[in-house]
Design a protein around this motif. Structure first.
Motif, short mmCIF file in Angstrom:
data_model
loop_
_atom_site.label_atom_id
_atom_site.label_comp_id
_atom_site.label_asym_id
_atom_site.label_seq_id
_atom_site.Cartn_x
_atom_site.Cartn_y
_atom_site.Cartn_z
N ARG A 70 0.83 -1.21 0.00
CA ARG A 70 0.00 0.00 0.00
C ARG A 70 0.87 1.26 0.00
O ARG A 70 0.53 2.26 -0.64
N THR A 76 3.90 1.49 -1.18
CA THR A 76 4.83 1.53 -2.31
C THR A 76 4.13 2.18 -3.50
O THR A 76 3.67 1.52 -4.42
N THR A 77 4.05 3.49 -3.44
CA THR A 77 3.39 4.27 -4.49
C THR A 77 4.43 4.85 -5.44
O THR A 77 5.62 4.90 -5.13
N LEU A 78 3.97 5.32 -6.58
CA LEU A 78 4.88 5.94 -7.53
C LEU A 78 5.49 7.21 -6.94
O LEU A 78 6.65 7.54 -7.21
N ARG A 98 7.75 11.68 -9.48
CA ARG A 98 6.65 10.75 -9.75
C ARG A 98 6.41 10.67 -11.25
O ARG A 98 6.11 9.60 -11.79
N THR A 154 6.15 7.29 -13.45
CA THR A 154 4.98 6.98 -14.28
C THR A 154 5.38 6.79 -15.73
O THR A 154 4.88 5.89 -16.42
N SER A 185 2.21 2.53 -14.68
CA SER A 185 1.28 2.39 -13.57
C SER A 185 1.98 1.62 -12.45
O SER A 185 3.09 1.11 -12.62
N LYS A 186 1.30 1.53 -11.32
CA LYS A 186 1.85 0.76 -10.21
C LYS A 186 1.98 -0.72 -10.59
O LYS A 186 2.97 -1.37 -10.24
#
Length: 227
Positions: free
Chosen positions: A42, A44-46, A57, A61, A66-67
């Motif tokens: 959860r 581990t976002t861009l 970011r 991307t 995407s993730k």
């Protein structure tokens, strides 16, 4: 007499676009693995990956889309490390020898890269989500692993060391399922003895693969009752 350093050998030469792209991707993959190990899937976002790796970011991307695209790349990178180690350990082996060499190599890989093992299992768990965008990648990796094991077993059958009535595909499923189960227990149980579990697993696999012939290199014991 001094010699001029060729332009291609100078350390101060600017990186090519391809080199910059590869370096950025490597940094972001490393950041993703670290984040998976510390804050979970959860977190581990861009955005977090961009900050952790020193990039934006937008660049993350751009690289991964995407993730899910990021996680596909992370799985691919970690898989490549294991595949290289496995091929070195096998060195052309087949049959029971290949199975035992692979088990030993996998233990060495787990101990050398526990962060990879943890991150891999987190992603495998996330792949169970019906909305997962990288489930096919996990399924394909597992198919490749099982196919390799089945090939070793057929090689042993061709040499006469593994009984012909053993189904290579079914045995490969048990082999791979055993490794996954051992690692899952180790990841959630700090007191789990990983080395002992691998040694027991290896011994049991040899017994299963040599069920009608005894352990390779040994003469089966006489099971008749004494007169």
């Amino acid at each position: 007499m001094s010699h001029a350093t060729p332009a291609s050998d100078r350390n101060d030469q600017p990186l090519t676009q391809a080199e910059r792209t590869a370096r950025a991707e490597e940094s972001m993959v490393a950041a993703a693995i670290e984040l998976l190990n510390t804050v979970g899937i959860r977190g581990t976002t861009l955005v977090a990956i961009g900050e952790k790796s020193g990039y934006s970011r937008g660049l993350a991307t751009h690289h991964f889309g995407s993730k899910a695209g990021l996680f596909r790349t992370v799985l691919k990178r970690m898989t490549a490390v294991w595949t290289e180690q496995l091929l070195r350990a096998l060195d052309g082996r087949t049959g029971v020898e290949a199975v035992t060499a692979a088990i030993d190599a996998h233990l060495a890989h787990v101990l050398a890269h526990p962060d990879y093992i943890h991150a891999t299992n987190i992603l495998w768990g996330a792949a169970l989500d019906p909305a997962s965008g990288f489930k096919p990648n996990v399924a394909e990796f597992m198919r490749i692993q099982r196919r390799s094991v089945a090939t070793w077993i057929r090689g042993g059958q061709a040499r006469g060391e593994i009984p012909p009535d053993i189904d290579p595909e079914r045995m490969a499923e048990q082999y791979y399922g055993g490794l996954i189960g051992i690692n899952n227990q180790w990841l959630v149980s700090p007191d789990f003895d990983l080395a002992v579990a691998y040694e027991d697993f290896k011994r049991n696999m040899v017994r299963l693969l040599s069920a009608t012939h005894g352990t390779p290199g040994q003469t089966p014991s006489n099971t008749e009752e004494p007169q």
